[in-house]
Design a protein around this motif. Structure first.
Motif, PDB file in Angstrom:
ATOM      1  N   ASP A 227     -45.299 -42.758 -48.978  1.00  0.00           N
ATOM      2  CA  ASP A 227     -46.858 -42.432 -50.140  1.00  0.00           C
ATOM      3  C   ASP A 227     -47.499 -43.170 -50.719  1.00  0.00           C
ATOM      4  O   ASP A 227     -48.643 -43.739 -50.967  1.00  0.00           O
ATOM      5  CB  ASP A 227     -46.540 -41.409 -50.888  1.00  0.00           C
ATOM      6  CG  ASP A 227     -45.320 -41.642 -51.793  1.00  0.00           C
ATOM      7  OD1 ASP A 227     -44.833 -43.095 -51.906  1.00  0.00           O
ATOM      8  OD2 ASP A 227     -44.887 -40.937 -53.037  1.00  0.00           O
ATOM      9  N   THR A 228     -45.746 -44.641 -50.317  1.00  0.00           N
ATOM     10  CA  THR A 228     -46.998 -45.990 -50.467  1.00  0.00           C
ATOM     11  C   THR A 228     -47.276 -46.805 -49.445  1.00  0.00           C
ATOM     12  O   THR A 228     -45.992 -47.169 -49.086  1.00  0.00           O
ATOM     13  CB  THR A 228     -46.106 -46.867 -51.615  1.00  0.00           C
ATOM     14  OG1 THR A 228     -45.583 -45.947 -52.568  1.00  0.00           O
ATOM     15  CG2 THR A 228     -47.039 -47.462 -52.187  1.00  0.00           C
TER      16      THR A 228
ATOM     17  N   GLY B 293     -54.052 -48.497 -48.321  1.00  0.00           N
ATOM     18  CA  GLY B 293     -55.127 -47.584 -48.732  1.00  0.00           C
ATOM     19  C   GLY B 293     -55.958 -47.055 -47.837  1.00  0.00           C
ATOM     20  O   GLY B 293     -56.281 -46.215 -47.682  1.00  0.00           O
TER      21      GLY B 293
ATOM     22  N   HIS C 123     -53.887 -44.395 -45.871  1.00  0.00           N
ATOM     23  CA  HIS C 123     -54.253 -43.232 -47.130  1.00  0.00           C
ATOM     24  C   HIS C 123     -55.535 -42.175 -46.574  1.00  0.00           C
ATOM     25  O   HIS C 123     -55.477 -41.296 -46.641  1.00  0.00           O
ATOM     26  CB  HIS C 123     -53.694 -43.784 -48.827  1.00  0.00           C
ATOM     27  CG  HIS C 123     -53.820 -43.343 -49.796  1.00  0.00           C
ATOM     28  ND1 HIS C 123     -53.055 -41.740 -50.239  1.00  0.00           N
ATOM     29  CD2 HIS C 123     -54.749 -42.469 -49.941  1.00  0.00           C
ATOM     30  CE1 HIS C 123     -53.984 -40.923 -50.627  1.00  0.00           C
ATOM     31  NE2 HIS C 123     -54.595 -41.660 -50.748  1.00  0.00           N
TER      32      HIS C 123
ATOM     33  N   LYS D 107     -56.316 -38.446 -45.915  1.00  0.00           N
ATOM     34  CA  LYS D 107     -56.967 -37.645 -47.226  1.00  0.00           C
ATOM     35  C   LYS D 107     -57.999 -37.617 -46.322  1.00  0.00           C
ATOM     36  O   LYS D 107     -58.619 -36.217 -46.637  1.00  0.00           O
ATOM     37  CB  LYS D 107     -57.079 -38.569 -48.453  1.00  0.00           C
ATOM     38  CG  LYS D 107     -56.342 -37.651 -49.336  1.00  0.00           C
ATOM     39  CD  LYS D 107     -56.662 -38.207 -51.000  1.00  0.00           C
ATOM     40  CE  LYS D 107     -58.037 -39.458 -50.566  1.00  0.00           C
ATOM     41  NZ  LYS D 107     -57.996 -40.100 -51.840  1.00  0.00           N
TER      42      LYS D 107
ATOM     43  N   GLU E  96     -47.484 -37.001 -47.430  1.00  0.00           N
ATOM     44  CA  GLU E  96     -46.612 -38.476 -48.140  1.00  0.00           C
ATOM     45  C   GLU E  96     -46.108 -37.926 -49.069  1.00  0.00           C
ATOM     46  O   GLU E  96     -45.505 -37.185 -50.280  1.00  0.00           O
ATOM     47  CB  GLU E  96     -48.322 -38.924 -48.511  1.00  0.00           C
ATOM     48  CG  GLU E  96     -48.958 -39.564 -48.018  1.00  0.00           C
ATOM     49  CD  GLU E  96     -50.174 -40.156 -48.347  1.00  0.00           C
ATOM     50  OE1 GLU E  96     -50.126 -41.512 -48.943  1.00  0.00           O
ATOM     51  OE2 GLU E  96     -51.651 -39.159 -47.947  1.00  0.00           O
TER      52      GLU E  96
ATOM     53  N   HIS F  56     -56.664 -50.241 -52.754  1.00  0.00           N
ATOM     54  CA  HIS F  56     -55.651 -49.115 -52.428  1.00  0.00           C
ATOM     55  C   HIS F  56     -56.738 -48.010 -53.463  1.00  0.00           C
ATOM     56  O   HIS F  56     -56.484 -47.298 -54.223  1.00  0.00           O
ATOM     57  CB  HIS F  56     -54.954 -49.276 -53.126  1.00  0.00           C
ATOM     58  CG  HIS F  56     -53.416 -49.146 -52.319  1.00  0.00           C
ATOM     59  ND1 HIS F  56     -53.962 -51.423 -51.883  1.00  0.00           N
ATOM     60  CD2 HIS F  56     -52.383 -49.812 -51.696  1.00  0.00           C
ATOM     61  CE1 HIS F  56     -52.513 -51.720 -50.610  1.00  0.00           C
ATOM     62  NE2 HIS F  56     -52.439 -49.916 -50.824  1.00  0.00           N
TER      63      HIS F  56
ATOM     64  N   TYR G 289     -57.206 -43.967 -53.247  1.00  0.00           N
ATOM     65  CA  TYR G 289     -56.171 -42.889 -53.730  1.00  0.00           C
ATOM     66  C   TYR G 289     -56.415 -43.293 -55.801  1.00  0.00           C
ATOM     67  O   TYR G 289     -57.828 -43.911 -55.969  1.00  0.00           O
ATOM     68  CB  TYR G 289     -55.240 -43.775 -54.314  1.00  0.00           C
ATOM     69  CG  TYR G 289     -53.330 -44.865 -53.723  1.00  0.00           C
ATOM     70  CD1 TYR G 289     -53.815 -45.295 -52.632  1.00  0.00           C
ATOM     71  CD2 TYR G 289     -52.306 -43.351 -53.034  1.00  0.00           C
ATOM     72  CE1 TYR G 289     -52.766 -45.480 -51.107  1.00  0.00           C
ATOM     73  CE2 TYR G 289     -51.871 -43.717 -52.586  1.00  0.00           C
ATOM     74  CZ  TYR G 289     -51.479 -44.539 -51.588  1.00  0.00           C
ATOM     75  OH  TYR G 289     -50.990 -44.905 -50.484  1.00  0.00           O
ATOM     76  N   SER G 290     -56.562 -41.531 -55.791  1.00  0.00           N
ATOM     77  CA  SER G 290     -57.177 -40.725 -56.769  1.00  0.00           C
ATOM     78  C   SER G 290     -55.924 -41.850 -58.319  1.00  0.00           C
ATOM     79  O   SER G 290     -54.595 -41.959 -58.110  1.00  0.00           O
ATOM     80  CB  SER G 290     -56.637 -39.581 -57.271  1.00  0.00           C
ATOM     81  OG  SER G 290     -55.201 -39.452 -57.097  1.00  0.00           O
TER      82      SER G 290
ATOM     83  N   GLU H 193     -52.643 -40.402 -58.208  1.00  0.00           N
ATOM     84  CA  GLU H 193     -52.260 -40.504 -57.134  1.00  0.00           C
ATOM     85  C   GLU H 193     -51.415 -41.884 -56.888  1.00  0.00           C
ATOM     86  O   GLU H 193     -50.221 -42.154 -56.687  1.00  0.00           O
ATOM     87  CB  GLU H 193     -52.770 -40.672 -55.334  1.00  0.00           C
ATOM     88  CG  GLU H 193     -53.386 -39.915 -55.022  1.00  0.00           C
ATOM     89  CD  GLU H 193     -54.242 -39.131 -53.928  1.00  0.00           C
ATOM     90  OE1 GLU H 193     -54.237 -38.262 -52.826  1.00  0.00           O
ATOM     91  OE2 GLU H 193     -55.248 -40.719 -53.640  1.00  0.00           O
ATOM     92  N   LEU H 194     -52.667 -42.918 -57.920  1.00  0.00           N
ATOM     93  CA  LEU H 194     -51.945 -44.375 -58.098  1.00  0.00           C
ATOM     94  C   LEU H 194     -50.385 -44.482 -58.555  1.00  0.00           C
ATOM     95  O   LEU H 194     -49.592 -44.991 -58.765  1.00  0.00           O
ATOM     96  CB  LEU H 194     -53.252 -45.109 -58.676  1.00  0.00           C
ATOM     97  CG  LEU H 194     -54.477 -45.272 -57.675  1.00  0.00           C
ATOM     98  CD1 LEU H 194     -55.348 -46.069 -58.312  1.00  0.00           C
ATOM     99  CD2 LEU H 194     -53.669 -46.898 -56.858  1.00  0.00           C
TER     100      LEU H 194
END
Ligand code: LCS
Length: 397
Positions: free
Chosen positions: A112-113, A116, A119, A123, A135, A356, A359-360, A363-364
């Motif tokens: 998951d990391t 960005g 990601h 998404k 993720e 990044h 990411y929301s 999520e961050l």
């Protein structure tokens, strides 16, 4: 002249000679840049044969080019793989691998990391094509196994991870992937094959943003995939041919030039980064420092096991969080405020609002990219000057 058996050569020798050496036709030491879109056939029959995939020769640069081929030969050598395919960017390489493995209705499991941009692909774009990305926190590989089902077509991990520098156990992930008869894909951008060779640890496919340490000079955007020959042949015939994310001959040449100095540059990136990570750890205005080479890194032992050295990337947070961090990055002088990484020049950035920002907020927080996290790509300058620059910028907070 005697011929040296490159299959027995060590890494640094392969970096200098792995692309094929002196041009047999002209004696040129540097690989020629074949800046040609198309290639003449010897006859109608020869052209027809090449279109059938038979015989030797080039057709059209989207399908292959001698400068691109030299880069692919060298990258396959360096990662210890059978074959490689270059792309126009790291994202083209990653998307190409996923689209070659997944159909509508399939899914992949990923750490998951991650960068960005990857990601965002997961998404925003993959769902439009009916592909789901799951993720999970892959520092606990059992979470990967829990997310796998009969429609899972690949596992993708990034280690060290961008930007938190989490380390993921490649051998354990490979063992899980193979138990489920799916390939493990490793994004090896942060480590490079000099520091980490995922195929030797059981991974099936390696991807790179070659924009970073492979090129090394901040002048080229490119990607590379290294895998078994069958997979690379299919990737070339389907993804490169139909989607067209081909590398230019000039960019392939810039990467070949960068590769010649990869071990020398990486040694310096690593020693500079360790020195700066130590400096930051002892600075009273710094909250925490994340560098795989520090014993305080939660996966330091794993990093020691699967990497030769710890790379040139550092994550840290100054006391006062985001506001103080912004003050720091607005006040550096020698270090450049910019995204990207792996260049000769040191670069600093704020992942939550930059690389990044895909990411929301939730999520961050979930993946540990704090509001105050600052990412530093340590370059090849004298470490004394870099420390001086950080010292003066920290004094402004
Ligand atoms: N994989 C990793 C680990 C990356 O860091 C990047 C780009 C990519 C893939 C995508 O490669 P590209 O298409 O850009 O060649 N990372 C960037 C970053 O951290 N700042 O700017 C780009």
């Amino acid at each position: 002249m005697a011929k040296f058996d490159l299959s027995k050569a060590h890494f640094a020798t392969l970096c200098v000679h792995g692309s094929g050496g002196v041009d047999p036709q002209t004696g040129a030491l540097s690989t020629p840049i074949y800046q040609s879109s198309t290639f003449a056939f010897k006859s109608a029959r020869h052209g027809a044969m090449l279109f059938q995939g038979e015989g030797e020769g080039y057709v059209y640069t989207r399908l292959g080019n001698p400068t691109q081929a030299a880069l692919e030969r060298e990258m396959a050598f360096l990662e210890g793989g059978e074959a490689a395919l270059a792309f126009s960017s790291g994202m083209a390489a990653i998307a190409g691998v996923i689209l070659n493995l997944c159909r509508c209705g399939d899914n992949l499991v990923s750490s998951d990391t991650i960068y960005g941009g990857t990601h965002n692909l997961y998404k925003e774009s993959l769902p439009l094509w009916g592909i789901e990305a799951r993720e999970v926190d892959a520092t606990d590989p059992s979470k990967i196994e829990e997310a796998i089902d009969s429609k899972t077509r690949l596992i993708l991990i990034e280690t060290p991870a961008n930007p938190t520098l989490e380390i993921i156990d490649i051998e354990r992930c490979a063992e899980i992937a193979h138990r489920h008869q799916i390939p493990l894909v490793v994004d090896n951008t942060f480590a490079t094959p000099y520091l980490q060779r995922p195929l030797e640890m059981g991974a099936d496919i390696v991807v790179h943003s070659a924009t970073k340490y492979i090129g090394g000079h901040g002048d080229t955007v490119a990607g590379v995939v290294i895998a078994k020959k069958d997979f690379i042949d299919e990737l070339r015939a389907r993804i490169l041919r139909d989607l067209g994310g081909v590398i230019s001959p000039l960019n392939a040449w810039l990467l070949l030039r960068g590769l010649k100095t990869l071990p020398v540059r990486m040694d310096r990136h690593c020693s500079n980064a360790l020195e700066i990570a130590k400096f930051l750890s002892f600075h009273p205005k710094v909250n925490w420092v994340r560098y795989p080479g520090l014993t305080t890194h939660p996966q330091h032992e794993l990093a020691k096991r699967q990497m030769r050295n710890f790379g040139g990337m550092i994550a840290f947070e100054v006391k006062g969080g985001r506001h103080a961090g912004e003050k720091l990055i607005d006040n550096v002088g020698l270090i450049t405020l910019a995204v990207s990484l792996g260049d000769c020049d040191s670069l600093i950035e704020h992942p939550a609002s930059m690389t990044h920002s895909t990411y929301s907020k939730e999520e961050l927080a979930e993946v540990g990219i704090t509001e105050g996290l600052i990412r530093l790509s340590v370059g090849l300058e004298d470490p004394i000057d870099l420390i001086e620059d950080l010292k003066q910028a920290l004094s402004k907070i």
